[in-house]
Design a protein around this motif. Structure first.
Motif, short mmCIF file in Angstrom:
data_model
loop_
_atom_site.label_atom_id
_atom_site.label_comp_id
_atom_site.label_asym_id
_atom_site.label_seq_id
_atom_site.Cartn_x
_atom_site.Cartn_y
_atom_site.Cartn_z
N PHE A 44 11.63 46.14 51.72
CA PHE A 44 11.71 45.05 52.68
C PHE A 44 12.32 43.82 52.01
O PHE A 44 12.20 43.66 50.80
CB PHE A 44 10.31 44.69 53.20
CG PHE A 44 9.56 45.88 53.72
CD1 PHE A 44 9.68 46.27 55.05
CD2 PHE A 44 8.76 46.64 52.88
CE1 PHE A 44 9.00 47.38 55.52
CE2 PHE A 44 8.08 47.75 53.34
CZ PHE A 44 8.20 48.12 54.67
N THR A 64 7.01 49.07 48.61
CA THR A 64 5.61 49.50 48.62
C THR A 64 5.44 50.90 48.03
O THR A 64 4.32 51.38 47.88
CB THR A 64 5.05 49.48 50.06
OG1 THR A 64 5.90 50.26 50.89
CG2 THR A 64 4.99 48.05 50.58
N SER A 88 3.71 31.20 54.85
CA SER A 88 3.31 31.71 56.16
C SER A 88 4.35 31.39 57.22
O SER A 88 4.98 30.34 57.19
CB SER A 88 1.97 31.10 56.59
OG SER A 88 0.95 31.51 55.71
N PHE A 107 3.97 37.19 54.03
CA PHE A 107 5.30 37.32 54.62
C PHE A 107 5.27 37.94 56.02
O PHE A 107 6.28 37.98 56.69
CB PHE A 107 6.22 38.15 53.73
CG PHE A 107 6.61 37.45 52.44
CD1 PHE A 107 6.94 36.10 52.42
CD2 PHE A 107 6.65 38.14 51.25
CE1 PHE A 107 7.32 35.47 51.24
CE2 PHE A 107 7.01 37.52 50.07
CZ PHE A 107 7.35 36.18 50.07
N HIS A 108 4.10 38.44 56.44
CA HIS A 108 4.02 39.10 57.76
C HIS A 108 3.43 38.20 58.81
O HIS A 108 2.69 37.33 58.58
CB HIS A 108 3.19 40.38 57.66
CG HIS A 108 3.85 41.42 56.81
ND1 HIS A 108 4.99 42.06 57.16
CD2 HIS A 108 3.53 41.87 55.58
CE1 HIS A 108 5.34 42.91 56.20
NE2 HIS A 108 4.47 42.80 55.23
N VAL A 143 2.60 39.65 49.81
CA VAL A 143 3.24 40.43 50.88
C VAL A 143 2.55 40.15 52.21
O VAL A 143 3.21 40.02 53.25
CB VAL A 143 3.25 41.93 50.54
CG1 VAL A 143 3.61 42.78 51.74
CG2 VAL A 143 4.22 42.20 49.38
N SER A 144 1.23 40.02 52.21
CA SER A 144 0.51 39.74 53.46
C SER A 144 0.94 38.40 54.08
O SER A 144 0.92 38.23 55.29
CB SER A 144 -1.00 39.77 53.25
OG SER A 144 -1.43 38.60 52.57
#
Length: 186
Positions: free
Chosen positions: A57, A40, A136, A185-186, A182-183
């Motif tokens: 990450f 990031t 997801s 992966f969380h 990226v969102s």
């Protein structure tokens, strides 16, 4: 300096591993391993033995190969449709305003936002809903996409198509697409 030792501001790298013998137990479906790493903030590695970064990450996901191949085909169709839209809008501009595209300007078309017609937008939403479900952590809870979460350009569609090509890896740097992936992966 080595490219492997440096990463730009926001970058995600995707690699696929197709195991020949290693297979998650009690699964009859062929799965492949998606390996990802992203940063990031800019990263420069000068000594790999003592490297540590709060902005880097990585992770992995087992994904059914049949779903990857199906999605990659749908993304390829979406890219083809978007290219036709760009070509027809360019032709319309040339005819209505007698403009000619200078060959050196063509690469800029890849980063220009594509104005999707209704059919292509629905196609994109279906593809992105599938991407979201595959990446997801709780796919069963993954709701379909109702609004496209990033700027649709020929480059972003091509990047997604490359991302889901298990024969290759890819690097994604487009900021809005990077942030969306990226969102997931969380």
């Amino acid at each position: 300096e080595s490219r492997a030792a440096n990463a730009s501001d926001k970058e995600i790298n995707i690699q696929w591993y197709i195991p020949s013998l290693a297979k998650p137990s009690n699964d009859t479906e062929t799965k492949v391993l998606l390996l990802y790493a992203y940063n990031t903030k800019p990263v420069k590695v000068s000594n790999t033995k003592i490297f540590s970064s709060m902005s880097t990450f990585s992770g992995h996901l087992w994904i059914p190969l049949a779903r990857i191949i199906s999605l990659q085909k749908k993304l390829s169709d979406l890219k083809q449709q978007a290219e036709m839209l760009v070509q027809s809008s360019t032709s319309f501009l040339e005819q209505s305003e007698s403009l000619k595209i200078i060959p050196s300007k063509k690469p800029e078309m890849n980063v220009a936002k594509v104005h999707l017609d209704e059919k292509t937008e629905e196609m994109a939403k279906r593809c992105l809903s599938e991407v979201k479900a595959l990446l997801s952590l709780a796919p069963a809870l993954s709701l379909p996409i109702t609004e496209i979460p990033f700027d649709v350009t020929l480059q972003s569609i091509a990047s997604l198509e490359d991302m889901f090509d298990p024969a290759n890896g890819c690097t994604i740097t487009e900021e809005s697409l990077f942030n969306w992936i990226v969102s997931l992966f969380h």
